[in-house]
Write a protein that holds these residues in place. Sequence first.
Motif, short mmCIF file in Angstrom:
data_model
loop_
_atom_site.label_atom_id
_atom_site.label_comp_id
_atom_site.label_asym_id
_atom_site.label_seq_id
_atom_site.Cartn_x
_atom_site.Cartn_y
_atom_site.Cartn_z
N LEU A 286 0.99 -1.30 -0.35
CA LEU A 286 -0.19 -0.02 0.20
C LEU A 286 0.80 1.12 -0.58
O LEU A 286 0.27 2.77 -1.02
CB LEU A 286 -0.73 -0.06 1.51
CG LEU A 286 -2.13 -1.12 1.19
CD1 LEU A 286 -2.75 -0.96 2.97
CD2 LEU A 286 -3.58 -0.65 -0.05
N LEU A 287 1.85 1.07 0.76
CA LEU A 287 2.40 2.73 1.39
C LEU A 287 3.78 2.74 -0.33
O LEU A 287 3.72 3.66 -1.17
CB LEU A 287 3.89 2.19 1.58
CG LEU A 287 3.20 2.59 3.56
CD1 LEU A 287 4.71 2.23 4.33
CD2 LEU A 287 3.23 4.03 3.64
N ARG B 94 5.14 7.59 7.58
CA ARG B 94 3.69 6.92 6.77
C ARG B 94 3.41 5.52 7.10
O ARG B 94 2.13 4.94 7.16
CB ARG B 94 3.65 7.20 5.52
CG ARG B 94 3.31 8.99 4.49
CD ARG B 94 4.40 8.66 3.06
NE ARG B 94 3.07 7.55 2.39
CZ ARG B 94 3.76 6.88 1.59
NH1 ARG B 94 4.97 6.75 1.11
NH2 ARG B 94 2.64 6.12 0.75
N ALA C 262 2.56 1.70 -3.62
CA ALA C 262 1.26 2.13 -4.70
C ALA C 262 1.86 3.42 -4.65
O ALA C 262 1.59 4.27 -5.83
CB ALA C 262 0.28 1.51 -4.04
N ASP C 263 1.47 4.28 -4.03
CA ASP C 263 1.54 6.01 -3.24
C ASP C 263 2.80 6.39 -3.63
O ASP C 263 2.95 7.34 -4.02
CB ASP C 263 1.12 6.72 -1.81
CG ASP C 263 -0.33 6.39 -2.06
OD1 ASP C 263 -0.75 5.53 -3.24
OD2 ASP C 263 -0.25 5.76 -0.86
N GLU C 264 3.68 5.30 -4.54
CA GLU C 264 5.64 6.05 -4.24
C GLU C 264 5.60 6.36 -5.83
O GLU C 264 5.09 5.56 -6.82
CB GLU C 264 6.31 5.17 -4.00
CG GLU C 264 6.45 5.32 -2.25
CD GLU C 264 6.84 7.06 -1.55
OE1 GLU C 264 8.30 7.32 -2.77
OE2 GLU C 264 7.36 7.15 -0.29
N SER C 265 6.62 7.37 -6.09
CA SER C 265 7.62 7.39 -7.63
C SER C 265 8.02 6.29 -7.64
O SER C 265 8.25 6.29 -6.72
CB SER C 265 7.52 8.85 -7.66
OG SER C 265 8.52 8.73 -7.06
#
Length: 208
Positions: A144-145, A191, A147-150
Motif C-alpha cells: 500500500l505504501l 507513513r 503504490a503511492d510512491e513514485s
Amino acid sequence: MSTEIGPRWTAAAVSGAFVGARPRADALARALLVLLPPIAARELIPWSGHYRRSPASLCEDIVQDVMLKLFAERGRVLRAWDPDRGLTLRGFLRRVVRFHVLQLFRSSVRNPWRDRLTESHSEVAGQDSDAILHQLWLWEVRDLLLADESEHGRALYVGLFVEHRSAEDVGEQNNMSRDAVYQWRSRFKRRAARLLADEKRSTPRGTA
C-alpha cells in the motif's frame, strides 16, 4: 485456459472447503498440490545458486511443509486470503511459500543445506500460522505504501530497506544528498507507522 486454480476456488469457496463435507477440502488440497511445486521451485532459485544445490532436491519438502501450514487450524492461513486486497490466490500462495523459504534459510537449525537436522513436519505443521499472517499483513502494508510512491521513491525503498545500503550510497546513486535521503526515509517510516496503526484496527478476514 486460466492460470488460476480454477474459477470455482473463490475466497468463499476456499473458506467453505473447511466447513462440512471433507471431500471439499480434499479437492482444494489436490488443486494446490498442482500449483505449489513450480512456485516453490521459483522461490528456491536464489538460494540454490548461493548453496550450489538443485531446487528439485528440496522442492517436495517445501511443498509438504507449506501444505501443512496452509491447512493447519482448519485452514486458518488459507482463509485469510482476500482477493479484494489485491492478490490472486496464486499470488497469496507465493507469499506464503516465500515466507516459509525465508524462515528456513535464515535459521541455522532448520537450514536444510547445512549440516544440521531440520525440524520434523509434525513440529512445523501448525506452530507459526500467527507468524505467517503477521508477515502477510506487513507485506500488504508495504505494498500500500509503495503504490503511492513514485518510481524514484520505490528505488529509494529498495536501496535502503531491501538492499540495506547506506544513505550516502543510495543518495549518490539517486542524485540526492545524504540529508535528503534521511528525510525521505523518515517520512516513509512515519507513513508506515500511521498505516500500520490504521490497519491494525481491522485484522485480516479468516484469522479468528
